[in-house]
Design a protein around this motif. Structure first.
Motif, mmCIF file in Angstrom:
data_model
loop_
_atom_site.group_PDB
_atom_site.id
_atom_site.type_symbol
_atom_site.label_atom_id
_atom_site.label_comp_id
_atom_site.label_asym_id
_atom_site.label_seq_id
_atom_site.Cartn_x
_atom_site.Cartn_y
_atom_site.Cartn_z
ATOM 1 N N ASN A 53 0.804 -1.223 0.000
ATOM 2 C CA ASN A 53 0.000 0.000 0.000
ATOM 3 C C ASN A 53 0.839 1.276 0.000
ATOM 4 O O ASN A 53 0.322 2.345 -0.303
ATOM 5 C CB ASN A 53 -0.943 0.027 1.208
ATOM 6 N N GLY A 54 2.141 1.162 0.366
ATOM 7 C CA GLY A 54 3.001 2.336 0.306
ATOM 8 C C GLY A 54 3.621 2.764 1.617
ATOM 9 O O GLY A 54 4.159 3.869 1.701
ATOM 10 N N LYS A 55 3.596 1.907 2.649
ATOM 11 C CA LYS A 55 4.176 2.299 3.944
ATOM 12 C C LYS A 55 5.678 2.568 3.811
ATOM 13 O O LYS A 55 6.186 3.590 4.277
ATOM 14 C CB LYS A 55 3.914 1.210 4.989
ATOM 15 N N SER A 56 6.396 1.623 3.189
ATOM 16 C CA SER A 56 7.841 1.791 3.032
ATOM 17 C C SER A 56 8.161 2.976 2.125
ATOM 18 O O SER A 56 9.156 3.684 2.339
ATOM 19 C CB SER A 56 8.465 0.509 2.474
ATOM 20 N N GLU A 95 13.857 10.388 23.405
ATOM 21 C CA GLU A 95 13.168 11.671 23.517
ATOM 22 C C GLU A 95 12.875 12.322 22.168
ATOM 23 O O GLU A 95 12.416 13.464 22.119
ATOM 24 C CB GLU A 95 14.013 12.617 24.392
ATOM 25 N N GLY A 96 13.146 11.623 21.084
ATOM 26 C CA GLY A 96 12.841 12.149 19.758
ATOM 27 C C GLY A 96 11.550 11.565 19.208
ATOM 28 O O GLY A 96 10.796 10.881 19.903
ATOM 29 N N ALA A 97 11.289 11.838 17.930
ATOM 30 C CA ALA A 97 10.094 11.324 17.255
ATOM 31 C C ALA A 97 10.372 9.933 16.686
ATOM 32 O O ALA A 97 11.519 9.571 16.412
ATOM 33 C CB ALA A 97 9.680 12.281 16.139
ATOM 34 N N VAL A 98 9.308 9.139 16.519
ATOM 35 C CA VAL A 98 9.422 7.779 15.979
ATOM 36 C C VAL A 98 8.303 7.560 14.960
ATOM 37 O O VAL A 98 7.146 7.873 15.238
ATOM 38 C CB VAL A 98 9.314 6.703 17.092
ATOM 39 N N ILE A 99 8.678 7.021 13.786
ATOM 40 C CA ILE A 99 7.688 6.518 12.826
ATOM 41 C C ILE A 99 8.017 5.055 12.597
ATOM 42 O O ILE A 99 9.146 4.702 12.243
ATOM 43 C CB ILE A 99 7.702 7.296 11.505
ATOM 44 N N LEU A 100 7.022 4.198 12.792
ATOM 45 C CA LEU A 100 7.253 2.760 12.902
ATOM 46 C C LEU A 100 6.371 1.980 11.939
ATOM 47 O O LEU A 100 5.184 2.253 11.805
ATOM 48 C CB LEU A 100 6.958 2.328 14.345
ATOM 49 N N ILE A 101 6.986 1.003 11.251
ATOM 50 C CA ILE A 101 6.240 -0.029 10.527
ATOM 51 C C ILE A 101 6.563 -1.353 11.196
ATOM 52 O O ILE A 101 7.732 -1.700 11.351
ATOM 53 C CB ILE A 101 6.649 -0.105 9.040
ATOM 54 N N SER A 102 5.547 -2.085 11.623
ATOM 55 C CA SER A 102 5.797 -3.361 12.296
ATOM 56 C C SER A 102 4.593 -4.279 12.168
ATOM 57 O O SER A 102 3.455 -3.826 12.126
ATOM 58 C CB SER A 102 6.115 -3.133 13.777
ATOM 59 N N HIS A 103 4.891 -5.597 12.111
ATOM 60 C CA HIS A 103 3.805 -6.591 12.139
ATOM 61 C C HIS A 103 3.528 -7.048 13.567
ATOM 62 O O HIS A 103 2.706 -7.938 13.780
ATOM 63 C CB HIS A 103 4.168 -7.802 11.260
ATOM 64 N N ASP A 104 4.220 -6.448 14.546
ATOM 65 C CA ASP A 104 4.087 -6.837 15.951
ATOM 66 C C ASP A 104 3.098 -5.903 16.647
ATOM 67 O O ASP A 104 3.421 -4.752 16.949
ATOM 68 C CB ASP A 104 5.452 -6.760 16.628
ATOM 69 N N PRO A 105 1.862 -6.361 16.923
ATOM 70 C CA PRO A 105 0.860 -5.490 17.566
ATOM 71 C C PRO A 105 1.324 -4.942 18.903
ATOM 72 O O PRO A 105 1.024 -3.807 19.249
ATOM 73 C CB PRO A 105 -0.358 -6.409 17.733
#
Length: 629
Positions: free
Chosen positions: A348-351, A476-486
């Motif tokens: 769908n375009g996450k990466s 303490e910074g920002a995070v953008i995450l893609i994961s299959h782990d709920p």
């Protein structure tokens, strides 16, 4: 009778004991999670249960007429469609249908139809289609030949084939490794509704909490069972450790006190009898080994310099590859305290979105503005392959931080659990988890203000995952995450963005809401594979497929060569192993010849392991390339 009984089992690999006098019982309908440190023998135990390898002692007993299924290690191939591949897994159904088409015996035909009705053969295509849909294949993709798909997608088909058999005993080894979040959620639901028994090896803590009745712990070559999920197991396990350590301390203190009396009065005639009595008592004191758990891996992200918001703003951005648009209408903002998880099926375009934020892709339209002092740390699976095999973690970090001192370099590697020995080990000899930790050390060397993590836990075991969660919680910074782990998403993200229908939008709710959204909207039946047949022109579609094959073919050739290398080394290993297993072998050869063959065995195993590691890396690269095309 119980579904499975293991009595006094002994398993060895190349003479190294994995299990010694181990026992375990699994009741009918019981689902058990099998846990233990990497390399302790969990996968080997599954292979022994499924009779793929022989055991060295004890017994493995299965109840009568039990149907057992295990996901095959080799990926399915050929020109059969996905649905046909899954249906062919049921050998009895396939045989009966073929026999019904050829037999001229009316009585036999009646027997065949009666048996087909008994095994519900008429509903098999619908059941197979439902499982494939749950694992990310839509109706159109189910009709495509399996040769169209890369290794990760084929492993999904292998998993679908195993689930389709609906066995009495299901053996699953890391079943979520090749799944996205949507397919992982579906699999959890399927296992919960499964009526048979199961043994599940997994590094997915959420799955081990949601889907099993008990945890079997493989530790010190023994098996122990704890009723409940993984969290309950950890609680009880830690209590046992504390209790035994306290008891050990008490006995050690008592032993020291008695020994001191003996040492003091042994030479005195008046105290000799008392000293002798204490010596006897010392001999009778139980020997309790203090439980010293393996040192947990510790992660620590370097803290960034605080910047004022926003870090990044996107205004009407359109992004894609060449002329192909993947995402559009992106008007978003990322602030220093954002913790964002990207949801949406693979393809769908996450990466693609993360690559845009990382600066690896430029907008086709619209604008993206970064803070002038922004530092980005970007983790992706392909970076593991880009590591230089002959260089050490230290030399990798030294190359990108030429002004840093050796102490500073080793301190940065130590942040991610790489000790002195691992730091000076060539990358080609590191495990997948150690390589992932090296990449984390490399991407955080400049103290990034934002971490972009694309499936960071794929090569990490349960303990390393927990360390990553703690480290991200302290970052303490920002995070953008893609994961299959709920569980990782639940504990780290406080905002969810849905990548769907060619754009990125905020999702109002948590993981449970998303699970319900998938069910309500039947999105779980959507395809996770990019469909190259969407063009109105069949000629254009054929051209696109030809171009895609041209790009992917070199990778596929390398993968095929590695598969042949794996097969060659496996056959050579098996040939020597069978030779050494012959009763008369040891009476006909010298000790030197035996040593030589053992060295050859170890070398074949080493080559096979390295080829398998390279195969996995290339498969990841192939899948990532397919997503981009």
């Amino acid at each position: 009778m119980s579904t499975l009984v293991i009595n006094h089992l002994t398993l060895r690999i190349l003479g190294r004991p994995l299990l010694e006098d181990a026992s375990l019982t699994i009741e009918n309908g019981q689902k058990v999670g099998l846990v233990g440190r990497n390399g302790t023998g969990k996968s080997t135990l599954l292979a022994a249960i499924s009779e793929d390898i022989s055991i060295d002692g004890g017994e493995i007993l299965l109840s009568n007429r039990i149907k057992m299924a295990r996901v095959k290690q080799e990926t399915p191939s050929g020109n059969l469609s996905l649905i046909e591949t899954v249906l062919s897994a049921d050998k009895e159904r396939t045989h009966l249908i073929n026999e019904a088409e050829s037999t001229r015996d009316g009585y036999r035909l009646a027997e065949i139809h009666e048996r087909l009705i008994a095994i519900q053969a008429d509903s098999a295509p619908a059941r197979a289609a439902t499982i494939l849909a749950g694992l990310g294949f839509n109706a159109e993709n189910q009709q495509r030949p399996i040769s169209d798909f890369s290794g990760g997608w084929r492993m999904r088909v292998a998993l679908a084939s195993t689930l389709f058999l609906n066995p009495d005993l299901l053996l699953l080894d890391e079943p979520t490794n090749h799944l996205d979040l949507e397919a992982t959620l579906w699999l959890q639901s399927w296992i919960n509704n499964f009526s048979g028994s199961a043994i599940i090896v997994s590094h997915d803590r959420n799955l081990l909490n949601e889907c099993v009745d008990a945890i079997a712990h493989l530790h010190h070559q023994k098996l122990s069972m704890t009723i409940g999920g993984y969290d309950e197991f950890i609680k009880i396990h830690n209590e046992k450790i504390l209790q035994q350590n306290r008891e050990t301390e008490k006995i050690a203190a008592k032993r020291a006190h008695m020994q001191a009396f003996v040492d003091r009065f042994r030479a005195k005639a008046t105290k000799a009898r008392q000293a002798q009595a204490r010596l006897k008592a010392l001999e009778k004191l139980p020997v309790l080994e203090e439980i010293v758990e393996e040192r947990a891996i510790h992660f620590e992200f370097p803290q960034p310099v605080q910047l004022p918001p926003p870090l990044i703003t996107l205004n009407q951005v359109k992004i894609g590859y060449g002329d192909h648009v993947v995402l559009s209408n992106l008007t978003l903002r990322i602030d220093p305290d954002d913790r964002i998880a990207l949801l949406g099926a693979n393809g769908n375009g996450k990466s693609t979105f993360i690559k845009l934020i990382a600066g690896c892709l430029k907008p086709m339209e619209g604008s993206i503005h970064n803070h002038t002092k922004l530092s980005v740390g970007y983790f992706a699976q392909h970076q593991l392959e880009e590591l230089i095999p002959g260089q050490t973690p230290f030399s990798h970090l030294e190359k990108v931080l030429p002004k840093a001192t050796p102490t500073e370099l080793r301190a940065q590697l130590a942040r991610f659990g790489l000790n002195t020995e691992q730091t000076d080990t060539p990358v080609q000899s590191l495990s997948g988890g150690e390589k992932a930790r090296l990449v984390l050390a490399l991407i955080t060397r400049h103290k990034p203000n934002i971490l972009l993590l694309d499936e960071p836990t794929n090569h990490l075991d349960l303990d390393a995952k927990e360390s990553l969660i703690h480290a991200l919680s302290s970052f303490e910074g920002a995070v953008i995450l893609i994961s299959h782990d709920p569980r990782l998403i639940e504990l780290i993200a406080d905002r969810l963005w849905l990548v769907n229908n060619g754009t990125v939008e905020s999702f109002d709710g948590d993981i449970n809401d998303y699970r319900q959204w998938l069910t309500d909207n039947k999105r779980i039946l959507d395809s996770s594979v990019k469909n190259t047949e969407t063009g109105s022109s069949q000629k254009l579609a054929r051209k696109e497929r030809a171009e895609k094959r041209k790009i992917l073919q070199p990778l596929k050739n390398k993968i095929k060569a590695l598969e042949l290398l794996i097969q060659k080394n496996s056959e050579a290993y098996l040939k020597i192993e069978q030779k050494m297993a012959e009763p008369e072998f040891y009476s006909n050869v010298s000790a030197e010849e035996i040593t030589k063959l053992q060295i050859e065995l170890a070398e074949y195993q080493k080559r096979k392991n390295q080829a398998e590691e390279d195969w996995l890396i290339l498969q990841d690269k192939l899948e990532n390339t397919e997503k981009e095309l």
